[in-house]
Each structure stands twice: as C-alpha cells, then as structure tokens.
Scaffold this active site. Structure first.
Site, PDB file in Angstrom:
ATOM      1  N   GLY A  48      32.845 -28.421 -58.860  1.00 37.86           N
ATOM      2  CA  GLY A  48      32.013 -28.519 -59.591  1.00 37.86           C
ATOM      3  C   GLY A  48      32.300 -30.102 -60.053  1.00 37.86           C
ATOM      4  O   GLY A  48      32.899 -30.898 -59.971  1.00 37.86           O
ATOM      5  N   LYS A  73      39.800 -22.410 -65.643  1.00 38.58           N
ATOM      6  CA  LYS A  73      40.363 -23.643 -65.798  1.00 38.58           C
ATOM      7  C   LYS A  73      40.346 -24.110 -66.758  1.00 38.58           C
ATOM      8  O   LYS A  73      39.507 -24.129 -67.267  1.00 38.58           O
ATOM      9  CB  LYS A  73      39.269 -23.530 -63.844  1.00 38.58           C
ATOM     10  CG  LYS A  73      40.150 -25.376 -64.110  1.00 38.58           C
ATOM     11  CD  LYS A  73      39.544 -26.281 -63.158  1.00 38.58           C
ATOM     12  CE  LYS A  73      38.833 -27.120 -62.917  1.00 38.58           C
ATOM     13  NZ  LYS A  73      38.425 -27.535 -61.789  1.00 38.58           N
ATOM     14  N   SER A 131      35.024 -24.096 -65.875  1.00 40.25           N
ATOM     15  CA  SER A 131      36.042 -25.151 -66.561  1.00 40.25           C
ATOM     16  C   SER A 131      35.892 -25.575 -67.587  1.00 40.25           C
ATOM     17  O   SER A 131      34.728 -26.180 -68.335  1.00 40.25           O
ATOM     18  CB  SER A 131      36.044 -26.293 -65.502  1.00 40.25           C
ATOM     19  OG  SER A 131      36.208 -27.023 -65.856  1.00 40.25           O
ATOM     20  N   GLU A 172      45.686 -28.047 -60.266  1.00 39.64           N
ATOM     21  CA  GLU A 172      44.916 -28.333 -59.136  1.00 39.64           C
ATOM     22  C   GLU A 172      45.813 -30.333 -59.332  1.00 39.64           C
ATOM     23  O   GLU A 172      45.492 -30.613 -61.049  1.00 39.64           O
ATOM     24  CB  GLU A 172      43.461 -28.632 -59.998  1.00 39.64           C
ATOM     25  CG  GLU A 172      42.309 -28.973 -58.973  1.00 39.64           C
ATOM     26  CD  GLU A 172      40.653 -28.382 -59.396  1.00 39.64           C
ATOM     27  OE1 GLU A 172      40.806 -27.855 -60.230  1.00 39.64           O
ATOM     28  OE2 GLU A 172      40.356 -29.368 -59.276  1.00 39.64           O
ATOM     29  N   LYS A 182      34.280 -29.885 -52.997  1.00 39.71           N
ATOM     30  CA  LYS A 182      33.577 -30.541 -53.090  1.00 39.71           C
ATOM     31  C   LYS A 182      32.132 -31.155 -52.750  1.00 39.71           C
ATOM     32  O   LYS A 182      33.397 -32.311 -51.291  1.00 39.71           O
ATOM     33  CB  LYS A 182      33.306 -31.552 -54.469  1.00 39.71           C
ATOM     34  CG  LYS A 182      33.905 -30.852 -55.210  1.00 39.71           C
ATOM     35  CD  LYS A 182      34.263 -31.732 -56.377  1.00 39.71           C
ATOM     36  CE  LYS A 182      34.988 -31.423 -57.634  1.00 39.71           C
ATOM     37  NZ  LYS A 182      35.768 -32.132 -58.804  1.00 39.71           N
ATOM     38  N   LYS A 224      41.108 -28.385 -68.491  1.00 44.52           N
ATOM     39  CA  LYS A 224      42.222 -29.616 -68.137  1.00 44.52           C
ATOM     40  C   LYS A 224      43.244 -29.302 -68.879  1.00 44.52           C
ATOM     41  O   LYS A 224      43.662 -29.409 -69.924  1.00 44.52           O
ATOM     42  CB  LYS A 224      41.191 -30.353 -68.415  1.00 44.52           C
ATOM     43  CG  LYS A 224      39.598 -30.459 -68.180  1.00 44.52           C
ATOM     44  CD  LYS A 224      39.663 -30.630 -65.921  1.00 44.52           C
ATOM     45  CE  LYS A 224      38.000 -30.385 -65.874  1.00 44.52           C
ATOM     46  NZ  LYS A 224      38.330 -31.317 -63.419  1.00 44.52           N
ATOM     47  N   ASP A 235      42.709 -31.796 -54.970  1.00 43.05           N
ATOM     48  CA  ASP A 235      40.862 -32.175 -54.800  1.00 43.05           C
ATOM     49  C   ASP A 235      40.124 -33.564 -54.806  1.00 43.05           C
ATOM     50  O   ASP A 235      40.697 -33.454 -53.478  1.00 43.05           O
ATOM     51  CB  ASP A 235      40.152 -31.449 -56.694  1.00 43.05           C
ATOM     52  CG  ASP A 235      38.796 -32.294 -56.868  1.00 43.05           C
ATOM     53  OD1 ASP A 235      37.728 -33.242 -56.261  1.00 43.05           O
ATOM     54  OD2 ASP A 235      38.301 -31.627 -57.524  1.00 43.05           O
ATOM     55  N   ASP A 244      43.435 -28.106 -64.436  1.00 48.63           N
ATOM     56  CA  ASP A 244      43.373 -29.373 -63.403  1.00 48.63           C
ATOM     57  C   ASP A 244      44.060 -30.613 -64.295  1.00 48.63           C
ATOM     58  O   ASP A 244      42.856 -30.540 -65.175  1.00 48.63           O
ATOM     59  CB  ASP A 244      41.786 -29.378 -63.184  1.00 48.63           C
ATOM     60  CG  ASP A 244      41.007 -30.290 -62.529  1.00 48.63           C
ATOM     61  OD1 ASP A 244      42.130 -30.854 -61.619  1.00 48.63           O
ATOM     62  OD2 ASP A 244      40.285 -29.957 -62.231  1.00 48.63           O
TER      63      ASP A 244
HETATM   64  O1  OSB Z   1      38.276 -32.685 -61.890  1.00 50.75           O
HETATM   65  O2  OSB Z   1      37.441 -30.306 -60.899  1.00 50.75           O
HETATM   66  C1  OSB Z   1      37.197 -31.942 -61.616  1.00 50.75           C
HETATM   67  C2  OSB Z   1      33.510 -32.793 -63.295  1.00 50.75           C
HETATM   68  C3  OSB Z   1      33.459 -33.928 -63.084  1.00 50.75           C
HETATM   69  C4  OSB Z   1      34.430 -34.008 -62.521  1.00 50.75           C
HETATM   70  C5  OSB Z   1      35.741 -33.747 -61.568  1.00 50.75           C
HETATM   71  C6  OSB Z   1      36.114 -32.393 -61.630  1.00 50.75           C
HETATM   72  C7  OSB Z   1      34.869 -32.188 -63.025  1.00 50.75           C
HETATM   73  C8  OSB Z   1      35.046 -30.305 -64.029  1.00 50.75           C
HETATM   74  C9  OSB Z   1      33.720 -29.358 -63.469  1.00 50.75           C
HETATM   75  O3  OSB Z   1      36.336 -29.693 -63.682  1.00 50.75           O
HETATM   76  C10 OSB Z   1      33.779 -28.335 -62.858  1.00 50.75           C
HETATM   77  C11 OSB Z   1      32.331 -28.217 -62.760  1.00 50.75           C
HETATM   78  O4  OSB Z   1      31.099 -28.258 -61.994  1.00 50.75           O
HETATM   79  O5  OSB Z   1      32.224 -26.953 -63.785  1.00 50.75           O
HETATM   80 MG    MG Z   2      39.712 -31.171 -59.781  1.00 49.64          MG
END
Ligand code: OSB
Ligand code: MG
Length: 370
Positions: A292, A163, A137, A215, A264, A165, A240, A190
C-alpha cells in the site's frame, strides 16, 4: 474508443494520524488523480507516489511533470480499445522509469476499458476471488506500550495480520514484546531499507520470533545482498522497493533474494506489469501480496482488484478507508469485516468518486482536450 479529455488533479488529504517509517514521518498524503473521459465513460487512476522522495525516487510533483509534459498531451485524442494501446503509444513507451507516473494513467485506462466492456475491473483482469484478506501496517511508535495498544485496537477491528515498521534501535526488543503478548498472531516487519549486511546477527535473533516475513531489510536498490542475507536466515525475506518490473522479480527469484514479493501497482508501472510478476511468481511458488501507499479510495479500488488474482496468497496492506482518512473520496468507502474486504462487483473500479470531496482536496488541476 476515442479519448476526448484527460484531467489531472493534485490532491492533498490529511492522514488521521501521522505515519512514521525508518525514513520519514508523514501527516498528509498528496497523490495525482488521472481522469480519462469520452462522452459516455470516465476512467479513474491514481498515481500513488508520495510528496517526498524517501520511499522511492518519484514524488507527486515528478509524477505531475511527467504526466503533464510527456504523456497526457500525446494520449488525449488517441484511440484506446485496450490497455496495450496505451503501452504501445510511442510517447508513453519512450518514458524511462517514472513507474508511479505511468501507472496513474495506465490504471485510469484499465478502469475505462472495463467500463466499456461492461465488467468489473477484477473480472477484466482475470481475478477470481470475491473477497480479500486485509492486513494493517503500523508506523514506528514511541514506546512498546503504545505499539501494543495500537495493535489491540486493530485486532478488535478484525484485522488478522499486523505489519510493524522497524529501524535500527526499534527492532528486536520491540518485536519480542509483540510476540510475547500475541504468541500466535501473524506478524511481519518492514524495514524500508534501514539495515545492511553488518546486521546479520540481529536478523538471526529475529529468526526466533517466527515472523511471517521481513520486508526490504537492505538497500532500496539491492537484489544481490538480499540473496546473501536470505541464505543466512530462516525468516522469509519479502522484497518491496527493489522490484520495479518482471525482470527484477526474475533476478530476485533466481538469485534466491526473497521468498515473497510485495506488488505495488505504482512501483511496477501498473496492472499489466503486476500481472506479469504475479504469473512469474506463481510459476515459481513465490506467494505475492499487495502493498500500500496510503491510497485514496480510487487507488485502493485498483489494489483490491489486483488482490483478487489467485496468487495473492497473503493478506495485503489494503486496509479499510477509515484506517487512513476521516473521509475517503469514493462511495462506498472500503470497509473491513472480520479482516475481510469485499471485491466490488460494479463496473470498472466499482466505487463512485465523490466529486465534491475531490474538489475540496484539489490543490491543482489541468485539463487536456483532444
Ligand atoms: O513500505 O510498504 C511500504 C507507505 C508508504 C510508502 C511505503 C510503504 C507504506 C506502507 C503503508 O507501509 C501501507 C498502507 O498503505 O497501509
Ligand atoms: Mg514496504
């Protein structure tokens, strides 16, 4: 099995690099470790909500508050033979919401019980995979060039799914450039709830880019509008933030709000609820994947175990320890080989917490004795 002692640790560990999403930028991660002990066995859990309430309403401090005031004092010195005994504890059950806090101790109990039973956590929960596919990510970058550079580095390390953001203004144009440069790469985006239904035309344009999924495009609490959006676009929506339990998953599936679900462990309150969501999705042909929260090695170990269930069909945000931290708190650290991570075979979480590093990063601790 009587639990004799439970220890809470608030840790703070710097990230290798700041991570930016549509809602915030983080340069370190604070999680609460829950350590459950008797004379012979120690179980480890991690409450993985972060220090800010910008992803979900819980924070490290609220998890500490709920665990230390309302849960741990009532669980220490009780008998726990199986995780259900925790879930049936009347004090634990009485706590509404606060899933990340509750997951911290639930996960520690799963590790504890697997060790009592002499099996790996993956085996304890019915996992069948020996290895899992791992994605990465990537936070919001200042320019397309920087983003492409980052992606190159992760592809060289073997990751096979990226992925990125997104947020308004950092959306179609950036995604288009990534797709142009990597025509066949599995790419997902995401939004962390940064858009609303007025952006339908943007999502229709994003349809051209053949993303694996998008996402949580809409509000963190919404299931209804996502169903409207999914009817308008081809790209599968993955939920999510809005899925907290199996009932939410059921509503989302029935309404057609998504085609994929991100599980999660913290967000859904632990392994028991994650298995329920996994099974419901499997019956409904909805693939799931493991999200994650920048977990330390302990939380990562639980993620790897849940990822070994068979309907975790898509690569998760379960990257190698070195993607996040200069040093991880477990031995061995988690590593990626050609985009693949091995599921530990040892007892329980299958990795050994490094107490010297845990001490180094502890900012607060509290012990409860039965
Ligand atoms: O939206 O998936 C998410 C990290 C903190 C809070 C929300 C998210 C995330 C990540 C990181 O996308 C994913 C990772 O741990 O590699
Ligand atoms: Mg997410």
């Amino acid at each position: 099995m009587k639990i004799k002692e439970i220890e809470l640790r608030h840790l703070s560990i710097p990230l290798k690099e700041p991570f930016r999403t549509s809602t915030e930028i983080k340069d370190h991660i604070e999680h609460v470790l829950v350590i459950v002990k008797n004379d012979d066995i120690i179980g480890y859990g991690e409450s993985t909500c972060n220090q800010t309430p910008y992803y979900i309403n819980e924070t490290t401090e609220t998890a500490w508050h709920i665990l230390s005031k309302f849960i741990v004092p009532h669980v220490v010195a009780t008998n726990i033979e199986k995780p259900e005994d925790l879930l049936n504890n009347k004090f634990y059950k009485a706590v509404r919401g606060n899933n990340f806090a509750k997951a911290g101790i639930e996960l520690a109990i799963w590790d504890f019980v697997s060790k009592v039973n002499g099996v790996s956590l993956s085996k304890q929960i019915g996992g069948s995979k020996k290895t899992i596919e791992s994605g990465v990510s990537i936070g919001i970058q200042d320019s397309v060039d920087l983003l492409l550079e980052k992606i190159e580095v992760f592809l060289e390390q073997g990751y096979k799914r990226i992925k990125m953001k997104i947020k308004p203004g950092f959306d179609y144009d950036f995604l288009k450039e990534v797709r142009k440069r990597f025509p066949n790469l599995p790419i997902m985006a995401d939004a962390n709830s940064a858009f609303n239904l007025s952006h339908v035309d943007l999502f229709k344009k994003i349809d051209e880019l053949n993303l694996m999924m998008i996402e949580q495009p809409l509000s963190y609490s919404d299931i209804f509008d996502h169903a409207k959006l999914q009817k308008e676009i081809k790209t599968p929506i993955c939920l999510d933030e809005s899925i907290h339990n199996v009932e939410d998953a059921k509503q989302a599936i029935e309404l057609g709000s998504c085609k994929i679900i991100n599980i999660k462990l913290g967000r859904v309150g632990g392994i028991m609820e994650a298995i329920k969501i996994h099974d419901l999705c499997k019956e409904n042909d909805i693939p799931v994947w493991c999200g994650g929260m920048h977990e330390y090695g302990i939380g990562r170990a639980h993620n790897v175990a849940i990822n070994s269930l068979d309907n975790f069909k898509l690569p998760g945000d379960v990257s190698g320890s070195d993607k996040y931290y200069h040093e991880d708190i477990v031995d061995p650290e988690f590593i990626i080989n050609d985009g693949i991570m091995e599921v530990p075979k040892g007892l329980g979480i299958g990795v050994q917490p490094k107490m010297d590093l845990i001490d180094k990063y502890t900012v607060k601790r509290l012990n409860f004795k039965g």
